[in-house]
Design a protein around this motif. Structure first.
Motif, short mmCIF file in Angstrom:
data_model
loop_
_atom_site.label_atom_id
_atom_site.label_comp_id
_atom_site.label_asym_id
_atom_site.label_seq_id
_atom_site.Cartn_x
_atom_site.Cartn_y
_atom_site.Cartn_z
N THR A 80 -37.76 -48.08 -42.43
CA THR A 80 -36.65 -47.27 -41.92
C THR A 80 -36.54 -47.40 -40.41
OG1 THR A 80 -36.94 -45.69 -43.73
CG2 THR A 80 -35.73 -44.91 -41.79
N TRP A 81 -37.67 -47.34 -39.72
CA TRP A 81 -37.67 -47.46 -38.25
C TRP A 81 -37.11 -48.82 -37.84
CZ3 TRP A 81 -38.99 -44.18 -34.29
CH2 TRP A 81 -39.05 -44.74 -33.03
N ASN A 82 -37.54 -49.87 -38.52
CA ASN A 82 -37.11 -51.22 -38.15
C ASN A 82 -35.64 -51.51 -38.44
OD1 ASN A 82 -39.56 -51.93 -37.04
ND2 ASN A 82 -40.35 -52.77 -38.95
N GLU A 83 -35.02 -50.71 -39.31
CA GLU A 83 -33.58 -50.86 -39.55
C GLU A 83 -32.78 -50.48 -38.30
OE1 GLU A 83 -32.56 -48.58 -43.01
OE2 GLU A 83 -33.80 -49.82 -44.32
#
Length: 123
Positions: A80-83
């Motif tokens: 989610t963070w990397n999106e």
């Protein structure tokens, strides 16, 4: 490195660099000099901040009945963070950082043992 050159090493302000064992090693190897980054300027603080986000916004809000579930939750957070990655930004100005360095160097310059780390008093 040629034996006749001094070696200056910049290290973060971690206490691992300030142990008695390190001090003794530096005394035995006088061509090495450690220079410490100012307190709270370490890149490691940003890594710790990211883990605080993970802990506070994801792990504490969830229920994990097994290590497998915990690992899945962490992987989900990372995905989610990397999106939509959001960089952490320093909040100190360059002037504040230089002022902290100047204070450190003033204190260090009046100290008898230059290899021993000295922390300036906080205002």
């Amino acid at each position: 490195m040629p034996d006749d050159l001094d070696i200056h090493v910049i290290v973060d302000n971690s206490s691992t660099h300030k142990t008695e064992e390190i001090h003794r090693w530096l005394v035995r190897h006088p061509r090495f000099t450690l220079h410490f980054t100012p307190t709270y300027s370490s890149w490691m603080n940003l890594v710790e901040r990211w883990f605080a986000e993970l802990t506070n916004k994801w792990l504490r809000r969830g229920t994990h009945r097994s290590t497998k579930e915990l690992e899945a939750a962490i992987s989900s957070w990372i995905d989610t963070w990397n999106e939509n990655p959001r960089p952490f930004v320093w909040h100190k100005s360059a002037e504040e950082i230089f002022e902290s360095l100047a204070t450190y160097f003033i204190v260090a310059s009046v100290t008898q043992d230059f290899r021993r780390p000295v922390r300036p008093a906080r205002p």
